[in-house]
Design a protein around this motif. Structure first.
Motif, PDB file in Angstrom:
ATOM      1  N   MET A 636       0.923  -1.494   0.553  1.00 47.39           N
ATOM      2  CA  MET A 636      -0.073  -0.691   0.061  1.00 47.39           C
ATOM      3  C   MET A 636       1.106   1.192   0.044  1.00 47.39           C
ATOM      4  N   ARG A 637       1.752   1.616   0.260  1.00 50.15           N
ATOM      5  CA  ARG A 637       3.377   2.236   0.742  1.00 50.15           C
ATOM      6  C   ARG A 637       3.442   3.064  -0.480  1.00 50.15           C
ATOM      7  N   THR A 638       3.828   1.370  -1.962  1.00 54.84           N
ATOM      8  CA  THR A 638       4.985   1.888  -2.429  1.00 54.84           C
ATOM      9  C   THR A 638       3.989   1.658  -4.037  1.00 54.84           C
ATOM     10  N   GLY A 639       3.050   0.696  -3.316  1.00 55.27           N
ATOM     11  CA  GLY A 639       2.773  -0.101  -5.117  1.00 55.27           C
ATOM     12  C   GLY A 639       3.028  -1.258  -5.274  1.00 55.27           C
ATOM     13  N   GLU A 640       3.952  -1.413  -5.006  1.00 61.06           N
ATOM     14  CA  GLU A 640       5.366  -2.773  -5.306  1.00 61.06           C
ATOM     15  C   GLU A 640       4.560  -3.927  -4.521  1.00 61.06           C
ATOM     16  N   ALA A 641       5.443  -4.886  -4.659  1.00 59.04           N
ATOM     17  CA  ALA A 641       4.682  -6.229  -4.682  1.00 59.04           C
ATOM     18  C   ALA A 641       5.866  -6.906  -3.030  1.00 59.04           C
ATOM     19  N   THR A 642       6.920  -6.546  -3.987  1.00 66.57           N
ATOM     20  CA  THR A 642       8.173  -7.154  -3.494  1.00 66.57           C
ATOM     21  C   THR A 642       8.074  -7.735  -1.924  1.00 66.57           C
ATOM     22  N   GLN A 643       7.952  -7.486  -1.041  1.00 67.67           N
ATOM     23  CA  GLN A 643       7.484  -7.186   0.225  1.00 67.67           C
ATOM     24  C   GLN A 643       6.657  -8.878   0.483  1.00 67.67           C
ATOM     25  N   LEU A 644       5.021  -8.558  -0.968  1.00 73.92           N
ATOM     26  CA  LEU A 644       4.026  -9.509  -0.035  1.00 73.92           C
ATOM     27  C   LEU A 644       5.114 -11.229  -1.180  1.00 73.92           C
ATOM     28  N   GLU A 645       5.817 -11.100  -2.304  1.00 74.23           N
ATOM     29  CA  GLU A 645       6.693 -12.221  -2.476  1.00 74.23           C
ATOM     30  C   GLU A 645       7.153 -12.785  -1.208  1.00 74.23           C
ATOM     31  N   THR A 646       7.696 -11.881  -1.065  1.00 70.00           N
ATOM     32  CA  THR A 646       8.400 -12.900   0.367  1.00 70.00           C
ATOM     33  C   THR A 646       7.113 -13.233   1.029  1.00 70.00           C
ATOM     34  N   ALA A 647       6.185 -12.597   1.491  1.00 68.34           N
ATOM     35  CA  ALA A 647       5.058 -13.753   2.017  1.00 68.34           C
ATOM     36  C   ALA A 647       4.786 -14.400   1.907  1.00 68.34           C
ATOM     37  N   ARG A 648       4.439 -14.471   0.785  1.00 68.80           N
ATOM     38  CA  ARG A 648       3.844 -15.441   0.327  1.00 68.80           C
ATOM     39  C   ARG A 648       5.136 -16.414  -0.094  1.00 68.80           C
ATOM     40  N   ALA A 649       6.019 -16.595  -0.028  1.00 66.00           N
ATOM     41  CA  ALA A 649       7.038 -17.673   0.497  1.00 66.00           C
ATOM     42  C   ALA A 649       7.164 -18.052   1.655  1.00 66.00           C
ATOM     43  N   ALA A 650       6.723 -17.734   2.484  1.00 64.65           N
ATOM     44  CA  ALA A 650       6.477 -17.642   3.709  1.00 64.65           C
ATOM     45  C   ALA A 650       5.842 -18.183   4.625  1.00 64.65           C
ATOM     46  N   ALA A 651       4.354 -17.673   4.118  1.00 63.16           N
ATOM     47  CA  ALA A 651       3.366 -19.379   3.723  1.00 63.16           C
ATOM     48  C   ALA A 651       3.411 -20.598   3.130  1.00 63.16           C
ATOM     49  N   HIS A 652       4.081 -19.847   1.926  1.00 58.13           N
ATOM     50  CA  HIS A 652       4.311 -21.614   1.500  1.00 58.13           C
ATOM     51  C   HIS A 652       5.324 -22.622   1.981  1.00 58.13           C
ATOM     52  N   GLU A 653       6.080 -22.060   2.696  1.00 57.55           N
ATOM     53  CA  GLU A 653       7.109 -22.758   3.980  1.00 57.55           C
ATOM     54  C   GLU A 653       6.269 -23.359   4.357  1.00 57.55           C
ATOM     55  N   LEU A 654       5.300 -21.917   5.317  1.00 56.44           N
ATOM     56  CA  LEU A 654       4.713 -22.453   6.155  1.00 56.44           C
ATOM     57  C   LEU A 654       3.951 -23.933   5.782  1.00 56.44           C
ATOM     58  N   GLY A 655       2.871 -23.996   4.883  1.00 54.39           N
ATOM     59  CA  GLY A 655       2.043 -25.108   4.120  1.00 54.39           C
ATOM     60  C   GLY A 655       0.958 -24.332   4.378  1.00 54.39           C
ATOM     61  N   SER A 656       0.681 -23.520   4.682  1.00 55.28           N
ATOM     62  CA  SER A 656      -0.952 -22.440   4.768  1.00 55.28           C
ATOM     63  C   SER A 656      -1.851 -22.414   3.422  1.00 55.28           C
ATOM     64  N   LEU A 657      -2.451 -23.163   3.480  1.00 56.15           N
ATOM     65  CA  LEU A 657      -2.921 -22.858   2.006  1.00 56.15           C
ATOM     66  C   LEU A 657      -4.461 -21.700   2.467  1.00 56.15           C
ATOM     67  N   VAL A 658      -5.216 -21.304   3.462  1.00 55.32           N
ATOM     68  CA  VAL A 658      -5.544 -20.352   3.842  1.00 55.32           C
ATOM     69  C   VAL A 658      -4.991 -19.300   3.837  1.00 55.32           C
ATOM     70  N   LEU A 659      -3.585 -19.106   4.609  1.00 54.64           N
ATOM     71  CA  LEU A 659      -2.731 -17.578   4.342  1.00 54.64           C
ATOM     72  C   LEU A 659      -1.806 -17.600   3.010  1.00 54.64           C
ATOM     73  N   LEU A 660      -1.422 -18.742   2.071  1.00 54.00           N
ATOM     74  CA  LEU A 660      -1.378 -18.838   0.663  1.00 54.00           C
ATOM     75  C   LEU A 660      -2.678 -17.888  -0.119  1.00 54.00           C
ATOM     76  N   GLN A 661      -3.834 -17.830   0.083  1.00 53.61           N
ATOM     77  CA  GLN A 661      -5.001 -17.258  -0.816  1.00 53.61           C
ATOM     78  C   GLN A 661      -5.072 -16.141   0.161  1.00 53.61           C
ATOM     79  N   THR A 662      -4.801 -15.756   1.143  1.00 50.30           N
ATOM     80  CA  THR A 662      -4.947 -14.170   1.314  1.00 50.30           C
ATOM     81  C   THR A 662      -4.090 -13.798   0.195  1.00 50.30           C
ATOM     82  N   VAL A 663      -2.836 -13.945   0.326  1.00 49.80           N
ATOM     83  CA  VAL A 663      -1.307 -13.383   0.302  1.00 49.80           C
ATOM     84  C   VAL A 663      -2.223 -13.048  -1.393  1.00 49.80           C
TER      85      VAL A 663
END
Length: 1019
Positions: A636-663
């Motif tokens: 929201m601050r920058t319009g860029e998704a770099t940190q969101l992609e990092t967060a998605r990798a963390a959600a994938h590593e966790l194995g949470s489909l619910v969180l993956l869908q949120t991202v």
């Protein structure tokens, strides 16, 4: 002697159904079939026949069976089914399965190492969705079959997964075949409900008639018509009651006792003397046991005591035999047709039929059964160090068979608590319920409390409430009261997450009453966190809640949120100090949301603190949640998704489909705002249906909204309305997403349709909602688009009014400046999306005030980022701002309109492109006709208004021909060529013909270097 045959008789209709289903899945039409019948009726034989036919068609088959021992083993048939397929082949490497590998690791032991982050339990729905995706991938070429037998013995988790899979098979190349008994229970309920919903076919297997029994016996004996005496057929038909299993058992007994024998090439029945033939399976197996050697007989009886499936290790512990003797006896029992190695586990055996173990146990007197069970339980406890959950359940079952109910209760309760801690709440509830029914009076209440938590966490809030409400009173502040209060707190949290506000508040009140007047700080902190999340729900946040019971005014929404924030901050610090890291993370997450009003720096600081606590205490789920929220703020601050992609990798590593869908929802929205339509569409299509199946309601609604915003920003009104209809059906208009729906979707969609009045109305509606319901979304238009439109409308009104300043001041107050200043000073005004609109609003105000240079700089500075990050809406703001620039004589409105017209024409948003052309005409500028071939004109020439016919002339100028030559080449008059030459020189800024020819040659050379050729557009 064993009497067996591969021939199936009397089941033609069922085999036809399975053949039809197999043919369907090979065409991509999924199906589920349930075969229901009593033990021994032939369900497994039909399932095996289905597997053989699938193998013959090169269709992959996965086969698993629930345990018949009475032990609760989460996902056992699913684990066995997947292991049967992948134990040798290894994990599938299809890219589509990458997000689902952590969840699938919960079913396939070989995939577990490092697949799921410690401290996170995969949810049932995530596991079910992962299994569904795996089956779909396996069946991509030829279809896929999964056979699950004895579902009546399955754990509740397996039943839940099967129900999910059955409900979502229709468009997948998967056939699910389940077998079960017609006993009341979850499995039968599932099959009946699925048939009622038309998501499965149910076939109840009836007993075989006399003709079918005759055919079955003849097939067993490999006898032709009339070779077996009719009296033998009648005997077996009457005594077996049409059960194929009993036909087999009784026929084997007749052969063993020589009552039926073959002599001189024919079968003969000896029916002389007293009939000593067993009248049922029990007596039949008793007679067969009598013919075994004593050590083998004892081993078989002990094995039957351990259940229909038993491990070699348990049998060794009870018998005390060395391996040589033990396996010799096991071979003898196998050769006698009593047991067989279990194909799913190398160290397990099973009885050939589920009735066999029961029949063998029933052949013993009750006292001997109890003594054997007691001896087996003691032997296992003494020989095994720390009992596993399955071993402890076996010991509990044996103690129960020995009549030691209280001991059995404690064992069941201990396993139930372990399963609850591991996240298997459904299985935990089954075991705790069993323990509660066996418990001594003084232990029952403690088990009830644990059972209530298990019921709540498995989605049965009503059952949890009944259990807690039925407990007898206990003194506040006692240990029993604290345990109950903790249970009420946990149930309240589940109710809050399910948005059952009334139930959540009731449990909070009950917890406070049990904790007493002065709960310990960590207890208060847990309650405060639940209450804080409750404060965010619309009903409690809404204004106008009336007056309290004593007539005092209730606090409004903002006062409630301020109070919640103060309490949550204290709760976060207390939870950290008192060793309650999960509560601390929940509190910091709440604070990150509540503190946005003061700025995103403070919100990020709360999330960084949450991340630190999660990493310190190895809370994988909380860590991933913190990263997702930090990524959201950065987007929201920058319009860029770099940190969101990092967060998605963390959600994938966790194995949470619910969180993956949120991202994925957030990445989809970022793609829409960035004009990356194809990526946004892929994200929505890949997650929206899965989120619905997972019942991940918040992510599902957001993805539906992304779909609507995608259509709105492309100017596709019909698609937008269809997407919004789905959003409404999912409860979107009762959610926190309403401001985004009205502002980011419907208002922008109205602007793409050139309906400024409707856009303003939608923005006003979004603002009204936010004033009644404090919102934590900042892209609704309140902090950017709405102030810009107000400023533009005020300027338009002032120019059209006869008494410009006085009337505009009356309608718009300060000409929109107040709304602009308010947005600029808010945290929302600092977000990249809103800065684009506020930057252009600043330019309009400066231009209106005569600060031409300041207005120009404002546009340049705004466009430096916005044109790259938000290209579609940036061009929309150019179109909107150009009208004000034309009125107030500043900037480059003609260039902006031409640029916007070109962009929206290419994007297919004709209302905006047409409005740009109309504005250019009103400005007295010639507007090129939209003729074919315009796409061949280089962008820099299109932007200055070069038409396709002018470009034809421009291309030929590279060869420096005369006007007469150009006219002949293009079949036009020399005078027309002169007209086009003059227009080209004016538009390109070339002061002489030679300069225009040089420019043409230069462009031709550039295109040649890039591998393209300048082509003359078609007329």
């Amino acid at each position: 002697m064993r009497a067996t045959s591969s021939v199936i008789v009397g089941r033609e209709a069922e085999i036809g159904l399975l053949d039809e289903a197999l043919a369907g899945v090979r065409r991509g039409a999924g199906r589920a079939v349930f075969l229901v019948g009593e033990a021994g009726i032939g369900k497994s034989r039909l399932a095996g026949e289905c597997a053989l036919r699938a193998y013959g068609l090169d269709v992959p088959v996965l086969r698993g069976r629930a345990t018949s021992t009475g032990l609760v083993v989460p996902f056992r048939p699913l684990i066995e089914a997947l292991s049967s397929r992948f134990r040798a082949a290894g994990a599938p490497d299809d890219p589509e399965l990458v997000p689902y590998r952590p969840a699938l690791a919960g079913l396939v032991p070989e995939w577990r190492a490092g697949a799921v982050a410690p401290g996170y339990a995969i949810s049932l729905v995530e596991l079910a969705e992962a299994l569904l995706r795996l089956l779909a991938v396996l069946g991509r070429e030829q279809g896929c079959v999964i056979l699950l037998e004895d579902l009546h013995d399955s754990d509740t988790e397996t039943i839940a997964v099967v129900e999910y899979v059955v409900d979502n098979l229709a468009d997948l190349p998967v056939l699910l075949v389940g077998t079960l008994r017609p006993d009341p229970g979850p499995a039968l309920d599932l099959a009946l409900a699925a048939e009622l919903r038309n998501t499965a076919s149910l076939r109840e297997l009836r007993p075989l008639d006399e003709a079918a029994v005759r055919d079955m016996v003849d097939a067993f004996l490999d006898a032709g018509p009339g070779e077996v005496p009719p009296a033998a057929h009648r005997y077996l038909s009457q005594r077996a009651g049409g059960s194929p299993y009993l036909v087999e058992v009784l026929l084997a007994d007749m052969l063993d006792t020589r009552r039926l024998s073959r002599a001189d090439g024919r079968w003969e029945l000896d029916d002389s003397g007293e009939v000593a033939v067993p009248t049922g399976a029990v007596r039949s197996w008793a007679r067969r046991l009598d013919r075994l050697d004593e050590p083998v007989r004892e081993l078989v009886l002990i094995a039957a005591t351990l259940g229909g499936r038993f491990s070699v290790g348990a049998l060794r512990s009870v018998t005390g035999l060395d391996d040589r003797a033990l396996f010799a006896h096991l071979r003898a029992a196998s050769e006698a047709g009593i047991i067989a190695p279990d194909g799913a586990a190398h160290d397990h055996y099973t009885f050939r039929h589920v009735l066999t173990a029961d029949a063998l146990k029933a052949s013993l007197p009750p006292a001997e059964q109890a003594a054997l069970a007691r001896r087996s339980a003691s032997a296992i406890e003494e020989s095994v160090g720390a009992l596993s959950g399955e071993e402890r359940q076996l010991v509990a079952t044996l103690r129960l068979a020995a009549g030691e109910n209280a001991v059995a209760s404690r064992q069941f309760a201990q396993v139930g608590r372990q399963m609850l801690d591991a996240g298997a709440s459904g299985s935990a509830a089954v075991l705790l319920e069993r323990a509660r029914g066996l418990a001594a009076e003084e232990e029952r209440d403690e088990i009830t409390v644990q059972l209530a938590i298990a019921q709540a966490e498995s989605g049965r809030l009503d059952a949890a409430s009944v259990l807690l409400d039925d407990l007898p009173p206990t003194p506040a502040g006692s240990q029993a009261a604290e345990d109950r209060a903790q249970a009420h707190t946990q149930v309240a949290w589940v109710a809050t997450m399910a948005e059952q506000q009334k139930e959540a508040r009731r449990h909070i009140r009950a917890a406070r009453a049990l904790f007493g007047a002065e709960p310990r700080p960590e207890q208060e902190a847990a309650l405060v966190v639940v209450e804080g999340h409750l404060a965010l729900l619309p009903e409690q946040r809404g204004a106008g809640e009336g007056r309290g019971p004593e007539g005092r005014s209730r606090p409004d929404g903002r006062e409630l949120l301020k109070a919640a924030e103060r309490s949550a901050r204290g709760a976060a610090l207390t939870a950290e100090q008192r060793g309650r890291p999960v509560v601390a993370c929940q509190a910091w997450q709440l604070l990150a949301l509540l503190s946005r009003e003061r700025g995103f720096d403070e919100a990020d600081a709360c999330l960084v603190r949450m991340l630190a606590v999660a990493e310190k205490h190895r809370l994988a789920a909380s860590r991933a949640e913190a990263l997702v929220r930090l990524g959201t703020n950065a987007f929201m601050r920058t319009g860029e998704a770099t940190q969101l992609e990092t967060a998605r990798a963390a959600a994938h590593e966790l194995g949470s489909l619910v969180l993956l869908q949120t991202v994925d929802g957030l990445l989809g929205m970022q793609s829409v705002l960035g004009g990356r339509w194809d990526r946004a569409r892929r994200i929505v299509e890949g997650s929206v249906e899965a989120s619905a199946r997972l019942q991940n309601l918040s992510a599902h609604r957001y993805l539906l909204l992304v779909d609507a915003v995608l259509a709105a920003h492309q100017g596709r009104t019909r698609e937008q309305e269809r997407a919004l209809a789905r959003f409404r059906r999912a409860g979107g208009e009762e959610s926190m997403l309403v401001p985004l729906q009205r502002g980011l979707c419907q208002a922008v969609g109205a602007l793409m349709a050139e309906d400024r009045e409707r856009a303003t109305a939608e923005l006003d509606a979004a603002l009204a909602w936010e004033r009644e319901n404090p919102s934590f979304f900042y892209l609704s238009g309140r902090y950017g688009l709405r102030p810009l439109l107000r400023i533009l409308d005020a300027g338009a009104d002032s120019h059209s009014s006869s008494s410009a300043d006085s009337e505009a001041e009356g309608v718009y107050g300060d000409g929109g400046r107040e709304a602009y200043q308010e947005a600029l000073a808010s945290p929302g005004g600092q977000l990249a999306w809103n800065r684009m609109f506020l930057g252009m609003a600043d330019a309009v105000l400066r231009g209106r005030d005569g600060d031409v240079d300041g207005a120009r700089r404002a546009v340049e500075e705004t466009g430096r980022t916005a044109a790259v990050v938000f290209p579609q809406v940036w061009h929309l703001t150019l179109r909107l701002t150009a009208e004000a620039a034309l009125r107030d004589s500043w900037g480059e409105p003609v260039t902006w309109l031409r640029t916007a017209e070109e962009y929206f024409h290419e994007a297919g948003v004709q209302p905006v492109a047409g409005a740009c052309r109309a504005a250019l005409r009103q400005a007295g500028v010639s507007v090129p006709q939209r003729r074919g071939g315009r796409e061949l004109i280089p962008a820099e020439l299109r932007s200055v208004g070069v038409t396709p016919r002018e470009y034809e002339v421009f291309v030929l100028l590279a060869e420096r021909p005369g006007n007469q030559q150009i006219a002949q080449r293009l079949f036009i008059s020399p005078r027309t060529v002169e007209k086009h030459m003059a227009s080209l020189m004016a538009k390109t800024g070339c002061v002489a013909r030679s300069a225009l020819c040089a420019l043409s040659a230069e462009r031709a050379e550039e295109q040649k270097g890039s591998g393209t050729t300048a082509r003359v557009p078609p007329a």
